[in-house]
Design a protein around this motif. Sequence first.
Motif, short mmCIF file in Angstrom:
data_model
loop_
_atom_site.label_atom_id
_atom_site.label_comp_id
_atom_site.label_asym_id
_atom_site.label_seq_id
_atom_site.Cartn_x
_atom_site.Cartn_y
_atom_site.Cartn_z
N THR A 263 0.86 -1.18 0.00
CA THR A 263 0.00 0.00 0.00
C THR A 263 0.90 1.23 0.00
OG1 THR A 263 -1.83 1.15 1.09
CG2 THR A 263 -0.24 0.04 2.53
N THR A 264 0.62 2.18 -0.88
CA THR A 264 1.47 3.36 -1.03
C THR A 264 0.72 4.60 -0.53
OG1 THR A 264 0.69 3.65 -3.31
CG2 THR A 264 2.70 2.34 -2.98
N GLY A 265 1.28 5.77 -0.80
CA GLY A 265 0.72 7.02 -0.30
C GLY A 265 -0.63 7.36 -0.93
N LYS A 266 -1.59 7.67 -0.08
CA LYS A 266 -2.92 8.04 -0.56
C LYS A 266 -2.90 9.44 -1.17
CE LYS A 266 -4.11 9.39 4.17
NZ LYS A 266 -4.96 9.06 5.34
N SER A 267 -4.00 9.83 -1.79
CA SER A 267 -4.08 11.13 -2.45
C SER A 267 -3.74 12.25 -1.48
CB SER A 267 -5.49 11.34 -3.01
OG SER A 267 -5.59 12.60 -3.65
N GLY A 268 -2.87 13.12 -1.91
CA GLY A 268 -2.42 14.21 -1.05
C GLY A 268 -1.17 13.86 -0.27
N ILE A 316 10.08 2.10 3.61
CA ILE A 316 9.33 0.91 3.24
C ILE A 316 9.32 0.06 4.50
CG2 ILE A 316 11.41 -0.20 2.23
CD1 ILE A 316 9.44 -1.56 0.22
N HIS A 317 8.11 -0.27 5.00
CA HIS A 317 8.05 -0.84 6.35
C HIS A 317 6.85 -1.79 6.52
CE1 HIS A 317 4.60 1.72 7.45
NE2 HIS A 317 5.25 2.74 6.89
N GLY A 318 6.91 -2.51 7.61
CA GLY A 318 5.81 -3.38 7.96
C GLY A 318 4.61 -2.56 8.43
N ASN A 319 3.41 -3.08 8.13
CA ASN A 319 2.16 -2.39 8.47
C ASN A 319 1.19 -3.44 9.01
OD1 ASN A 319 -0.51 -1.41 8.26
ND2 ASN A 319 0.05 0.06 6.67
N TYR A 320 0.86 -3.34 10.31
CA TYR A 320 -0.06 -4.32 10.92
C TYR A 320 -1.47 -3.75 11.11
CZ TYR A 320 1.11 -1.79 15.24
OH TYR A 320 1.30 -0.81 16.20
N TRP A 321 -1.68 -2.51 10.69
CA TRP A 321 -2.97 -1.85 10.88
C TRP A 321 -3.71 -1.61 9.55
CZ3 TRP A 321 1.89 0.07 11.66
CH2 TRP A 321 2.33 1.03 10.76
N GLY A 322 -3.15 -2.08 8.44
CA GLY A 322 -3.69 -1.75 7.14
C GLY A 322 -4.89 -2.56 6.68
N GLY A 323 -5.18 -3.65 7.35
CA GLY A 323 -6.33 -4.47 6.96
C GLY A 323 -6.24 -4.96 5.53
N HIS A 333 0.74 7.57 4.40
CA HIS A 333 1.09 8.98 4.35
C HIS A 333 2.34 9.21 3.50
CE1 HIS A 333 -1.68 9.14 7.77
NE2 HIS A 333 -1.76 10.46 7.57
N GLY A 334 2.62 8.29 2.59
CA GLY A 334 3.75 8.44 1.68
C GLY A 334 4.73 7.29 1.70
N CYS A 335 4.70 6.48 2.75
CA CYS A 335 5.58 5.32 2.81
C CYS A 335 5.01 4.18 1.98
CB CYS A 335 5.73 4.86 4.26
SG CYS A 335 6.64 6.02 5.31
N LYS A 367 7.17 3.75 -9.42
CA LYS A 367 6.70 4.29 -10.69
C LYS A 367 5.18 4.47 -10.67
CE LYS A 367 6.36 -0.18 -13.12
NZ LYS A 367 6.82 -0.95 -14.30
N HIS A 368 4.71 5.32 -11.55
CA HIS A 368 3.28 5.58 -11.76
C HIS A 368 2.61 6.28 -10.58
CE1 HIS A 368 3.47 2.00 -14.75
NE2 HIS A 368 3.75 3.14 -15.37
N SER A 369 3.38 6.96 -9.76
CA SER A 369 2.79 7.77 -8.70
C SER A 369 2.40 9.13 -9.26
CB SER A 369 3.78 7.95 -7.55
OG SER A 369 3.28 8.86 -6.60
N HIS A 370 1.45 9.80 -8.59
CA HIS A 370 1.05 11.14 -9.01
C HIS A 370 2.03 12.21 -8.51
CE1 HIS A 370 -2.65 9.70 -10.69
NE2 HIS A 370 -3.02 9.15 -9.54
N ASP A 371 2.94 11.81 -7.66
CA ASP A 371 3.91 12.78 -7.14
C ASP A 371 5.09 12.91 -8.12
OD1 ASP A 371 5.06 14.62 -5.47
OD2 ASP A 371 5.00 13.35 -3.68
#
Length: 392
Positions: A263-268, A316-323, A333-335, A367-371
Motif C-alpha cells: 500500500t502506497t501514499g494516498k491522495s495528497g 518501506i516498512h511493515g504495516n499491521y494496521w492496514g487491513g 502517508h507516503g511510505c 513508478k506511476h505515482s502522481h507525485d
Amino acid sequence: MVRATLLGSLLLAVTACGGGGSDSGAASGGKDAEGAKNASPQAVVTIAPKDGADRVATTGALKVAAAKGKLTEVSVEDAKGHEVEGKITGGGTGWKPSVHLATHTRYTVRAVAKDAGGRSTTQKSSFTTLTPKATFTGNFTPEDGTKVGVGMPFSVNFTRGITHPEDVEKAITIKTEPAVEVRGHWFGNDRLDFRPEEYWKPGTKVSVTLNLDGVEGRPGVYGKQAKKVDFTIGRSQISTVDVKTQKMTVRRDGKVIKTIPVTTGKSGYDTWNGQMVITERLSVTRMNGETVGYGGEYDIKDVPHAMRLTTSGTFIHGNYWGGGTFGNYASSHGCVGLRDVKGGYDGSVSAAWFFNRSMVGDVVVVKHSHDKTVAPDNGLNGWNMSWKEWTA
C-alpha cells in the motif's frame, strides 16, 4: 772494452728515451684526471621552505629547484617514514609535491642534483607544517568493512561548508576491482557523493582513501582525517513498486523472486517516484507525524521492519494496521507499506520476508505515482540524475 761501453751507451739512450716519454705522459694524464675528479660540483640545489622553518603552509610552500645542473633524486618524508609523492619538472630544474602536506608534521627533504660533469650536489632540509586553529571532518557512509547493495554511493557530509571544493574532492580517491569510472558530485557546499555511471557490478571491491589532513577546505579551516575505507558490493536486488497495481516486484540478480502486495501514499500524501536507496534498517521504530510535518495525524510507537528511503521520512516498512489495503488501494502517508503483524514476530509475512532479504544499498524504484520524482539529495538518491548532470 770499447764495444761494451758503446753497447751500454746505446742501451742507456734507448732506455732513457722510452722511459722518459712514458713517465711524462702518465704524469700529465693523471694530474688532469685527478683535477677533473676533485673539481667542485657546479650544481646548486635550493629547498623551500628554509631549514628549520615552522608553521609552514600545507600547500604551495614546498619547492625544490636546481641551477647549473639537473635534479636526479628528491625525497620528502615525515617522521614515520611516509613519503610524499611528487615529480621532477622542467627537465630536472624543479620538483613539486603531487599532494598536499599534513598539518602539524615534521618533514625532511633530501635532494640530489648533478652538473654537466656528473658531479653530485646533495642538500637536506627539515621543516614543520602549521597547526590549524579550525578543522573539519567528513562523516561518511558506508562504513569500513561493510557489504552493501548495488545502489550504494560513497557519501561524505562535511562538518563545515566547503569553499575550496576542488581541493577537497582531489583529496578523496576511489579505486575499484574490477575497475570502473567513479565520479563525485556536490550537493550544496557540505556534501559530496561518489558513484559510477550505472549501478555497481555485484562483487565489486571499493577502496576509498580520505586524505583530508592538511586540505584547506575554507580559509583557515583544515581537514584532519587520513583514513582508508574498504567496502564490497553484494548481490543485486532491485525492487519495483507499481503504484497503479499496488504491487512490488523483487528482482535478485535480474530474476524475479517475489511479487508482494503493498500500500502506497494516498491522495495528497503520494509516494515519491524514482530510484531510492535503502540507507537504514530498523527492526522496530517509532513513526510520529510531528517529525515530517503531519502533526497529530499519526504516532505509531512500534512500526516493524522499517527501512529508510529518504532523509525526509519515506520508509518501506511493515504495516499491521492496514487491513485489506495491501494490493488493493493506497492508504499511507507516503511510505510503502507491507503486510506485517504487531511486534513483527511472524517471519512468514511479506514485511519480514523482504526485510530479512534486504541490505543497505539495495534499490527500491517507485513508478506511476502522481507525485514528482524524489530529489537526488533527499537520501542517497543521486541515481535520479543523468550521468551528464552528475558529472557537470
